[in-house]
Design a protein around this motif. Sequence first.
Motif, PDB file in Angstrom:
ATOM      1  N   ASN A 175     -20.897 -12.333 -61.522  1.00 35.58           N
ATOM      2  CA  ASN A 175     -21.191 -12.833 -62.862  1.00 35.58           C
ATOM      3  C   ASN A 175     -22.674 -12.570 -63.126  1.00 35.58           C
ATOM      4  O   ASN A 175     -23.540 -13.283 -62.623  1.00 35.58           O
ATOM      5  N   TYR A 176     -22.943 -11.536 -63.906  1.00 35.19           N
ATOM      6  CA  TYR A 176     -24.328 -11.096 -64.081  1.00 35.19           C
ATOM      7  C   TYR A 176     -25.098 -11.955 -65.076  1.00 35.19           C
ATOM      8  O   TYR A 176     -26.297 -11.733 -65.296  1.00 35.19           O
ATOM      9  N   GLU A 177     -24.427 -12.928 -65.662  1.00 29.11           N
ATOM     10  CA  GLU A 177     -25.128 -13.881 -66.522  1.00 29.11           C
ATOM     11  C   GLU A 177     -25.561 -15.120 -65.738  1.00 29.11           C
ATOM     12  O   GLU A 177     -26.365 -15.909 -66.223  1.00 29.11           O
ATOM     13  N   ALA A 178     -25.028 -15.274 -64.529  1.00 28.80           N
ATOM     14  CA  ALA A 178     -25.382 -16.416 -63.683  1.00 28.80           C
ATOM     15  C   ALA A 178     -26.476 -16.001 -62.704  1.00 28.80           C
ATOM     16  O   ALA A 178     -26.745 -14.805 -62.506  1.00 28.80           O
ATOM     17  N   PRO A 179     -27.141 -16.955 -62.053  1.00 27.89           N
ATOM     18  CA  PRO A 179     -28.169 -16.607 -61.050  1.00 27.89           C
ATOM     19  C   PRO A 179     -27.575 -15.773 -59.917  1.00 27.89           C
ATOM     20  O   PRO A 179     -26.528 -16.100 -59.357  1.00 27.89           O
ATOM     21  N   CYS A 187     -23.060  -7.595 -55.320  1.00 29.01           N
ATOM     22  CA  CYS A 187     -23.429  -7.658 -56.736  1.00 29.01           C
ATOM     23  C   CYS A 187     -24.823  -7.070 -56.959  1.00 29.01           C
ATOM     24  O   CYS A 187     -25.104  -6.484 -58.007  1.00 29.01           O
ATOM     25  N   TYR A 188     -25.715  -7.203 -55.977  1.00 32.50           N
ATOM     26  CA  TYR A 188     -27.057  -6.617 -56.070  1.00 32.50           C
ATOM     27  C   TYR A 188     -27.013  -5.099 -55.937  1.00 32.50           C
ATOM     28  O   TYR A 188     -27.847  -4.391 -56.493  1.00 32.50           O
ATOM     29  N   LYS A 189     -26.057  -4.619 -55.155  1.00 29.97           N
ATOM     30  CA  LYS A 189     -26.006  -3.188 -54.835  1.00 29.97           C
ATOM     31  C   LYS A 189     -25.354  -2.358 -55.936  1.00 29.97           C
ATOM     32  O   LYS A 189     -25.484  -1.140 -55.943  1.00 29.97           O
TER      33      LYS A 189
END
Length: 268
Positions: A175-179, A187-189
């Motif tokens: 979820n790219y809207e969450a921290p 998700c970072y990669k």
Amino acid sequence: MSSVSNTLIGFLNLLTLLASIPIIGGGLWMAKSTATCESFLQRPLMVLGFVILLISLAGFIGACFHVVWALWVYLVVMLFLIAALLAVTVFGFVVAGPGGGVEVPGRTYREYHLQNYSPWLRKRIENPNYWMTVRSCILGSKACAKIVTWTPVDYWTRDMSPVQSGCCKPPSACNYEAPMMTQDADCYKWNNDPNMLCYECDSCKAGVLEDVRRDWHKLSILNIVMVMLLIGIYFVGCCAFQNAKKADSYYPHGQSVMYKTRPKWNFY
């Protein structure tokens, strides 16, 4: 009865000799093809094909021409081949046993996690040199290009291969809207660059291992069938070997033939 086993072993080895040709051809095709990432099967496939070719040739010559030493070599190599296939089969079931995907709620496809696979497979796929080769292969296969035109509805209703699920998109839980600190490291990669995507993600490596696991299961089942077949041929070959030994002991200097039923002893 003695000729039956020799004829049968000769016929069976002729079939296996012919069958070894497409096996070797398949290994050569895999060596040159860029559409498959299963290059790890190439070398064992070619070795298996050449071994079957050689032992089939030895068994065919020995059975059809009563060559004792050829049958002896054939039986010894066949015994080692059966033992090797049994060892590979057991190894395949042990190593490729763990794994499988995790269902994603509301989706048709599954997602894969690296920690669910055996340590031996994980150690191999995490090797940087090996992974660079696999990564290049995935890029060459254009697996992700096949789903680049999918709509959001397609992602909900259509299935994906393990490689597409792991390498072509971020994990569904991202979820790219969450921290980001609380989310999966994959998700970072993720990067939407077509040359990056999720190729460095653990989920991508897990997708490749799932393909390997499925292929190994198929090969293990095939190996069991081949072992049973080779054991049957081996026993027939033992009968042919005994027949050849008897023929060789009965006529150590070759079989003599009398061409005249009433020979003339007086030449004058």
